[in-house]
Enzyme design. Structure first.
Site, PDB file in Angstrom:
ATOM      1  N   ASP A 208       0.839  -1.190   0.000  1.00  0.00           N
ATOM      2  CA  ASP A 208       0.000   0.000   0.000  1.00  0.00           C
ATOM      3  C   ASP A 208       0.879   1.247   0.000  1.00  0.00           C
ATOM      4  O   ASP A 208       1.884   1.314   0.703  1.00  0.00           O
ATOM      5  CB  ASP A 208      -0.886  -0.016   1.252  1.00  0.00           C
ATOM      6  CG  ASP A 208      -1.849   1.142   1.310  1.00  0.00           C
ATOM      7  OD1 ASP A 208      -2.681   1.269   0.397  1.00  0.00           O
ATOM      8  OD2 ASP A 208      -1.776   1.920   2.284  1.00  0.00           O
ATOM      9  N   GLU A 273       1.535  -0.378  -5.056  1.00  0.00           N
ATOM     10  CA  GLU A 273       0.627   0.682  -5.479  1.00  0.00           C
ATOM     11  C   GLU A 273       1.473   1.942  -5.688  1.00  0.00           C
ATOM     12  O   GLU A 273       1.907   2.582  -4.735  1.00  0.00           O
ATOM     13  CB  GLU A 273      -0.430   0.932  -4.403  1.00  0.00           C
ATOM     14  CG  GLU A 273      -1.385   2.064  -4.732  1.00  0.00           C
ATOM     15  CD  GLU A 273      -2.230   2.486  -3.544  1.00  0.00           C
ATOM     16  OE1 GLU A 273      -3.366   2.914  -3.751  1.00  0.00           O
ATOM     17  OE2 GLU A 273      -1.735   2.402  -2.388  1.00  0.00           O
TER      18      GLU A 273
END
Length: 528
Positions: A208, A273
Site C-alpha cells: 500500500d 501501489e
C-alpha cells in the site's frame, strides 16, 4: 503452481474483505466467507487472490489503520481461519497475496500509544514523525502539507504533563500516523512481518502507498495546493511540480529490503501501489532488485476515448520496458469509482466497461479485477447518513469518499443481503444490485460474468495471447486495434459514435452484439 514467474500474465482478483462474503452473519465479510466462495473464483478462472487488510485494527479506515500487522482482527476471523483459507485456495489452484501497509500504523498500535506516553525526543517518538509546531507557542503545524483525505497532515498532541506539545504527521487520517523510515526499528519490524506471513505460505504482497514511506529530512513546504480535485485523483498533483510527500528517492531502499527478504522465498511476489505519473520515475520501482511489478494507473485515468486509451497503454508499456518488468493493468479497485459509473453509467457505461475489460485482458502482463467488476456493478448511490469513509468527515462533507465502490457483492436471492449476509450488510445494497446477482449471471450466457469468464479462459488457452509486445494497426477515428507481436489475435475497440468495419478475421469474442461484419460504438471484439 511451480512457475517461479507465475505473475507475468496472471489474472489477480482483488477481494475487499469486508464486502466479499459474510460467513458468520454479522453483516461484515470475513475469511471464512472467502473460503466458502473459492469454487466461484476457480470457476471464474482467476489465478491469484489479493486480500485487503484483515489485520487487528480499530477500523478508522476499514483496516488500513493497522494496530497489529501480525494478527487477524476478530471481525474477520483468526489466524487459524487464515491458514485454512490459504491451504484451501492452494487446493483450488489459487495463489493468495495480501496487503501490507508500511507507510503508517494505527493510533492504537502499541508503538504509537507508547509515543504518546513518552517525552519529546524519546526513542518511542523517533519511530514516527513528531515535530515542534511553528509560531511562538508552536500552535501552527510544522509545514503546510495536506492529508490525502482532507485537512492538515498534522495533529497536535499533549505532552505527558498535559500541556500542548508536538505535532505528528499523518498523510491520511489522524488515526494513521506515518512511520519514520529512517528508524532501524521500523525496518526490522517490517522484515519480521514479511517473514511471519511468508512462513504461513502466502504467495506475495501488495504494498500500500508504495511511493510513500520515505520523507525529505527537512519536511519542506509544498509549493502548490495539494487538495485532490476529486476522489479518483487522490495523489495527482495540479502540475508537474514534485510533491515532497511522496516518491522521495530513499523509498527505494525500503523496496530493496523487501525484495531481499522475498528472494529467500522463491516464487513469491511483491507488487506496489505506485501513484507516480512520470514514467522514468515509475520505472525505478520495478528495477531488478525492487518490486516485481507496480500498479500503473494510466489506464484507470484514461477517458473512454481510443486515442487516450492507446496513449495510456503505450506509456504503461514504456514505463516497464527498460526495467524488464511486466506491466500491471487495472480498471478498478476499492479506492476509485467503478468502471460502469466512470464511463457514463446506465447501459452506455456498462457497454463501455465490458469493452474495456476485453481491451485489458488482451494486454500482456498482470491484470487486476476488483470484486464485483465481473458482475458489471455500478457505484452505489448511498445516503449521507450511512457513509463511513473517513474522507467524508475529513473533507467537511465536500467529498463523499469511496464507500460507493465498496458495497458488498450480490450473490443470490433478495434484499437486504442478496446472499452476501444473513443480516443487514455493513453498507446497504441498492435495489439495482438484485438484477446483477452472480447466481443468475452464471446461467446467462450474455451476462457480464459469462463474458469475463470466457475472456479469461481464452487468455489462458488461445495462442494469440503469447506475445509480450504489441503491434498497432490503422483504425478509423475513435477506434484502435492491436495484437500481441508475432500472433494472429486482434483486439479492436470502437469508442466513436459511428459503426465501423471490423478488422479481417474470425470473431472469437465480442463485448456486445455485432452485425454484418461491423463494430458498433462502445464495443470491443477479439478476432483470430
Amino acid at each position: 503452481m511451480a512457475d517461479p514467474q507465475w505473475w507475468r500474465d496472471a489474472v489477480v482478483y482483488q477481494i475487499y474483505v469486508r464486502s466479499f462474503a459474510d460467513a458468520d452473519g454479522d453483516g461484515v465479510g470475513d475469511l471464512e466467507g472467502i473460503r466458502a466462495r473459492l469454487g466461484y473464483l476457480e470457476l471464474l478462472g482467476v489465478d491469484t487472490l489479493w486480500l485487503t487488510p484483515f489485520y487487528t485494527s480499530p477500523m478508522a479506515d476499514h483496516g488500513y489503520d493497522v494496530a497489529d500487522p501480525r494478527d487477524v482482527d476478530p471481525v474477520f476471523g483468526d489466524l487459524a481461519a487464515f491458514d485454512r483459507l490459504v491451504a484451501d485456495a492452494h487446493e483450488h489452484g489459487l495463489r493468495v497475496t495480501i496487503d501490507l501497509v508500511p507507510n503508517h500504523t494505527s493510533r492504537e498500535h502499541e508503538w504509537f500509544r507508547a509515543a504518546l506516553d513518552a517525552a519529546p525526543g524519546s526513542p518511542e517518538r523517533a519511530r514516527y514523525h513528531f515535530r515542534r509546531g511553528r509560531g511562538p507557542d508552536g500552535d501552527e503545524p510544522p509545514n503546510n502539507w495536506q492529508s490525502v483525505f482532507g485537512g492538515p497532515a498534522w495533529t497536535r498532541v499533549q505532552d505527558p504533563d498535559g500541556s500542548p506539545g508536538e505535532w505528528y504527521l499523518h498523510l491520511f487520517a489522524p488515526e494513521q500516523p506515518d512511520l519514520n523510515w529512517t528508524n532501524a526499528e521500523v525496518w526490522a519490524d517490517l522484515e519480521k512481518t514479511l517473514r511471519f506471513w511468508l512462513d504461513r505460505d502466502v504467495d506475495g504482497f501488495r504494498i500500500d502507498v508504495a511511493h510513500g514511506m520515505s520523507k525529505p529530512p527537512d519536511l519542506p513546504d509544498t509549493r502548490e495546493e495539494r487538495e485532490p480535485a476529486g476522489d479518483d485523483e487522490r495523489w495527482a498533483p495540479a502540475s508537474g511540480e514534485p510533491d515532497p510527500r511522496f516518491d522521495h528517492d530513499d523509498v527505494h531502499g525500503v523496496h530493496r529490503m523487501i525484495r531481499a527478504v522475498l528472494d529467500h522465498y522463491p516464487g513469491r511476489l511483491v507488487m506496489g501501489e505506485v501513484w507516480v505519473g512520470d514514467s522514468s520515475r515509475f520505472s525505478r520501482y520495478v528495477r531488478a532488485d525492487e518490486l516485481h511489478l507496480g500498479f500503473n494507473f494510466r489506464l484507470v485515468r484514461a477517458p473512454f476515448d481510443a486515442a487516450a486509451v492507446r496513449s495510456a497503454i503505450e506509456q504503461s508499456l514504456g514505463a516497464v520496458a527498460d526495467a524488464g518488468s511486466s506491466p500491471g493493468w487495472t480498471l478498478s479497485n476499492h479506492d476509485i469509482s467503478r468502471p460502469v459509473t466512470r464511463y457514463g453509467g446506465g447501459e452506455a457505461g456498462l457497454a463501455r466497461a465490458r469493452a474495456m475489460t476485453l481491451v485489458e485482458l488482451a494486454l500482456p502482463g498482470m491484470v487486476f479485477l476488483y470484486n464485483g467488476e465481473e458482475l458489471g456493478l455500478p457505484d452505489a448511490d448511498l445516503p449521507d447518513d450511512v457513509l463511513q469513509d473517513p474522507i467524508w468527515e475529513l473533507s467537511g462533507h465536500t467529498r463523499r469518499g469511496r464507500d460507493r465502490s465498496r458495497v458488498p457483492i450480490p450473490w443470490e436471492g433478495s434484499a437486504p443481503g442478496y446472499g452476501f449476509t444473513a443480516s443487514d450488510p455493513w453498507l446497504p445494497m441498492p435495489p439495482e444490485y438484485g438484477k446483477l446477482v452472480a447466481a443468475e449471471q452464471l446461467e446467462d450466457t450474455g451476462s457480464t460474468l459469462s463474458l469475463v469468464r470466457r475472456a479469461i479462459e481464452l487468455r489462458k488457452t488461445h495462442p494469440g495471447f503469447q506475445g509480450q509486445e504489441l503491434e498497432w494497426f490503422g483504425a478509423p477515428t475513435g477506434c484502435l486495434a492491436f495484437r500481441r507481436a508475432g500472433t494472429t489475435l486482434v483486439c479492436a475497440l470502437n469508442t466513436s459514435a459511428e459503426i465501423v468495419p471490423l478488422p479481417p478475421g474470425e470473431v472469437i469474442l465480442a463485448s456486445g452484439p455485432l452485425t454484418d461484419g461491423m463494430l458498433p460504438p462502445d464495443t470491443a471484439a477479439w478476432l483470430a
